[in-house]
Design an enzyme around this catalytic site. Sequence first.
Site, PDB file in Angstrom:
ATOM      1  N   GLU A 440       0.841  -1.224   0.000  1.00  0.00           N
ATOM      2  CA  GLU A 440       0.000   0.000   0.000  1.00  0.00           C
ATOM      3  C   GLU A 440       0.865   1.259   0.000  1.00  0.00           C
ATOM      4  OE1 GLU A 440      -3.249  -1.819  -0.700  1.00  0.00           O
ATOM      5  OE2 GLU A 440      -2.923   0.327  -0.758  1.00  0.00           O
TER       6      GLU A 440
HETATM    7  C1  LIG Z   1       2.620  -9.664   0.115  1.00  0.00           C
HETATM    8  C2  LIG Z   1       2.405  -8.577  -0.868  1.00  0.00           C
HETATM    9  C3  LIG Z   1       1.109  -8.219  -1.213  1.00  0.00           C
HETATM   10  C4  LIG Z   1       0.899  -7.211  -2.157  1.00  0.00           C
HETATM   11  N1  LIG Z   1      -0.379  -6.939  -2.572  1.00  0.00           N
HETATM   12  C5  LIG Z   1      -0.563  -6.109  -3.648  1.00  0.00           C
HETATM   13  C6  LIG Z   1      -1.841  -5.969  -4.259  1.00  0.00           C
HETATM   14  O1  LIG Z   1      -2.840  -6.542  -3.808  1.00  0.00           O
HETATM   15  N2  LIG Z   1      -1.951  -5.196  -5.364  1.00  0.00           N
HETATM   16  C7  LIG Z   1      -0.880  -4.539  -5.901  1.00  0.00           C
HETATM   17  O2  LIG Z   1      -1.050  -3.872  -6.925  1.00  0.00           O
HETATM   18  N3  LIG Z   1       0.349  -4.632  -5.332  1.00  0.00           N
HETATM   19  C8  LIG Z   1       0.532  -5.403  -4.228  1.00  0.00           C
HETATM   20  N4  LIG Z   1       1.767  -5.538  -3.674  1.00  0.00           N
HETATM   21  C9  LIG Z   1       2.872  -4.762  -4.218  1.00  0.00           C
HETATM   22  C10 LIG Z   1       3.352  -3.666  -3.278  1.00  0.00           C
HETATM   23  O3  LIG Z   1       2.388  -2.659  -3.175  1.00  0.00           O
HETATM   24  C11 LIG Z   1       4.705  -3.164  -3.817  1.00  0.00           C
HETATM   25  O4  LIG Z   1       5.638  -4.200  -3.569  1.00  0.00           O
HETATM   26  C12 LIG Z   1       5.147  -1.879  -3.181  1.00  0.00           C
HETATM   27  O5  LIG Z   1       4.306  -0.819  -3.568  1.00  0.00           O
HETATM   28  C13 LIG Z   1       6.586  -1.509  -3.543  1.00  0.00           C
HETATM   29  O6  LIG Z   1       6.858  -1.648  -4.914  1.00  0.00           O
HETATM   30  P1  LIG Z   1       8.131  -2.483  -5.380  1.00  0.00           P
HETATM   31  O7  LIG Z   1       8.080  -3.800  -4.695  1.00  0.00           O
HETATM   32  O8  LIG Z   1       8.186  -2.472  -6.849  1.00  0.00           O
HETATM   33  O9  LIG Z   1       9.366  -1.697  -4.780  1.00  0.00           O
HETATM   34  P2  LIG Z   1      10.100  -0.446  -5.456  1.00  0.00           P
HETATM   35  O10 LIG Z   1       9.103   0.524  -5.947  1.00  0.00           O
HETATM   36  O11 LIG Z   1      11.122  -0.945  -6.390  1.00  0.00           O
HETATM   37  O12 LIG Z   1      10.831   0.166  -4.174  1.00  0.00           O
HETATM   38  C14 LIG Z   1      12.051  -0.342  -3.643  1.00  0.00           C
HETATM   39  C15 LIG Z   1      12.590   0.645  -2.590  1.00  0.00           C
HETATM   40  O13 LIG Z   1      12.823   1.921  -3.191  1.00  0.00           O
HETATM   41  C16 LIG Z   1      12.071   2.926  -2.545  1.00  0.00           C
HETATM   42  N5  LIG Z   1      11.584   3.873  -3.541  1.00  0.00           N
HETATM   43  C17 LIG Z   1      11.019   3.596  -4.746  1.00  0.00           C
HETATM   44  N6  LIG Z   1      10.702   4.734  -5.380  1.00  0.00           N
HETATM   45  C18 LIG Z   1      11.044   5.754  -4.563  1.00  0.00           C
HETATM   46  C19 LIG Z   1      10.967   7.174  -4.636  1.00  0.00           C
HETATM   47  N7  LIG Z   1      10.422   7.797  -5.682  1.00  0.00           N
HETATM   48  N8  LIG Z   1      11.441   7.887  -3.603  1.00  0.00           N
HETATM   49  C20 LIG Z   1      11.946   7.297  -2.515  1.00  0.00           C
HETATM   50  N9  LIG Z   1      12.058   5.961  -2.384  1.00  0.00           N
HETATM   51  C21 LIG Z   1      11.606   5.190  -3.383  1.00  0.00           C
HETATM   52  C22 LIG Z   1      10.924   2.204  -1.853  1.00  0.00           C
HETATM   53  O14 LIG Z   1      10.439   2.933  -0.738  1.00  0.00           O
HETATM   54  C23 LIG Z   1      11.602   0.894  -1.450  1.00  0.00           C
HETATM   55  O15 LIG Z   1      12.300   1.079  -0.254  1.00  0.00           O
HETATM   56  C24 LIG Z   1       2.002  -6.521  -2.715  1.00  0.00           C
HETATM   57  C25 LIG Z   1       3.306  -6.861  -2.321  1.00  0.00           C
HETATM   58  C26 LIG Z   1       3.508  -7.882  -1.439  1.00  0.00           C
HETATM   59  C27 LIG Z   1       4.923  -8.266  -1.111  1.00  0.00           C
END
Ligand SMILES: Cc1cc2nc3c(=O)[nH]c(=O)nc-3n(C[C@H](O)[C@H](O)[C@H](O)COP(=O)(O)OP(=O)(O)OC[C@H]3O[C@@H](n4cnc5c(N)ncnc54)[C@H](O)[C@@H]3O)c2cc1C
Length: 602
Positions: A440
């Site tokens: 989220e």
């Molecule tokens: C168990 C689980 C359930 C989930 N359920 C859903 C779901 O139902 N629907 C759905 O759509 N998604 C879902 N997700 C996805 C989840 O919302 C994302 O994993 C999350 O938003 C982070 O995206 P990412 O994993 O691509 O990390 P990234 O976006 O790659 O981020 C990696 C790191 O970089 C940081 N970062 C990235 N961009 C920036 C920025 N601009 N400024 C500062 N820091 C930054 C982040 O804070 C993090 O620390 C789920 C994930 C998991 C693991």
Amino acid sequence: MAQVIADRRDVEFVLHEQFEAGRLSRHKRYSEFNRKVMDMILSEARTLAVKEILPTLKTGDQTGCRYENGKVRVPPEFKRAWNLLIKGGWFAPCQDPEWGGQGIPHSLNVMAQNYLIGANLSLLMVAGLNNGAGQIVERFGSGRQKALYLEKLYTGQWGGTMVLTESECGSNLGDLSTSAVKNEDGTYSLTGNKIFISGGDQDMTDNIVHLVLARVAGAPPGSRGISLFIAPKFHVNEDGSLGEQNDIICTGIEEKMGLHGSPTCSMALGSRGKCIGTLLGEENKGLPMMFVMMNHARLMVGSQGLACASSAYLHAVNYARERIQGPLPSGRDKTSVAIINHPDVRRMLLTMKSHIEGMRSLLCYIADLEDQKIVSDDEAEKEKWQNLIDILTPVGKGYVTDRAVDVCNMAIQVFGGYGYTAEFPVEQIFRDVRITAIYEGTNGIQAMDLLDRKLLMKNNRLFFDLVDEIKKTITKAGQRDLLSPLAGMVETALDKLVQTARKMDQSLKGEAVLQAYGFASLFLEATGDVIMAWMLLWRAAVAEKKIETGVEGKEADFYDGQLKSADFFMRTHLPVTMGKMSSIMDLCSAAITISDTSFGGK
Ligand SMILES: Cc1cc2nc3c(=O)[nH]c(=O)nc-3n(C[C@H](O)[C@H](O)[C@H](O)COP(=O)(O)OP(=O)(O)OC[C@H]3O[C@@H](n4cnc5c(N)ncnc54)[C@H](O)[C@@H]3O)c2cc1C
């Protein structure tokens, strides 16, 4: 029997004594929710949680979800609990009864969720997105979309999902590449691959209503070109019966650290060219609509954090009362004592207790603002409550889940080596709660939301509305002899928070923009700490008045526990917060100016 999910007395204290939720019954909308009815509903939630959901916690973790022959199977024991959640109307308790909701106050619901989620986060996570998905359909859907999907979502007959994330686009949804092409009949053909979709497939409901973000061919790049679609697992005929399966299929599930009972699915949309969706609202307006759901979902995730933390704490305090280990360091008595007597264990327990109490009050406060907004006829007042909800949402998600992870970690420490084993539930709770700081919108994203949106919005009006509310409690508590020193400490911290916010505001508008972002998380943390101090002072003021009336026994202990939490937090944690704010004001640039190679490892 010892309580293991949420402290009943504390839940009742927050709802009835701190927020006086019964006053809502003066308004037509909530006229039937007097204290007696509220207590009955809370009691139902607690019984369901303890008797039916809690027994699925460990087995659900061990069995986990399976992906077999293209289908997802959740732990079979979840089905009975799911049906009981349907029966109790727990999928959309606050929503309009006309569409299958129960119309209960948000403040009552957030307390009930403390029990339900605390009994098994995985199970409630599978169920958790129905409410937000339904809210989007209710608010932006056409009459037909509402007729087909809304009641099924709000009652839990069908699942609901939020299909956003792609492998190349998580935090930055503006980059998503799932495409949508308009068909002659007005529907859209969707094509793309999504990952990490909670409940993307499961075998508890006949159908699943997927809310999918995609880009219509020719739409502007970035977040301005994203649209929102409903793509059900099975198409729905006009009479409500299920038609053909849609071409949106689960291709696998993740192996995860925790949350084993909640399937996290990879989804292929349109791999056979036949994923058909209908547009929700207007083209290219998908992200603002999705934010309606995300804000609801963010506060739900805050509730998840609180529920896990409160359960981990109760396990720890119960264990500490029984585990005998070593004598006290003072005195000559060499008899071993229960570890609850050791000062360092008491420090951990009071750290956990004070944070949980502050977080419970904060989440109930936000929910109460929602209720006040609903019952108010005054537009200016409604705007103010919304301002407060907006600025508190990143705190209710980001700060609360960070502290929840800390609390669950500390619970393991209280158990010592046993805490690291599967014999006790705290290791599972710690694995489960960890995700709340990530999904989220990661807590880094929450910190940015607070800094560069909520702080700056309406010329800092949201922030200063919050400051005004905190000052009211400080003034009241400052008039009480016993609490006046604590009120003074909160006032000093609040003054420094205002200075810190001004510094951040200037930095965002000047040269030190990147430095300011480098301190966004610490700013969220400091803001959250001051809000905890506010909530604990408020609680202490309520408790002190009760003590004055001459309470005895367990009740006296409970109220005294409120004074101790406030005293401990203000004099042990708030000085650290002052240090955090000094460090923000200093805006050290090292994290920005250090070169990538200087990080080493290459
Ligand atoms: C168990 C689980 C359930 C989930 N359920 C859903 C779901 O139902 N629907 C759905 O759509 N998604 C879902 N997700 C996805 C989840 O919302 C994302 O994993 C999350 O938003 C982070 O995206 P990412 O994993 O691509 O990390 P990234 O976006 O790659 O981020 C990696 C790191 O970089 C940081 N970062 C990235 N961009 C920036 C920025 N601009 N400024 C500062 N820091 C930054 C982040 O804070 C993090 O620390 C789920 C994930 C998991 C693991």
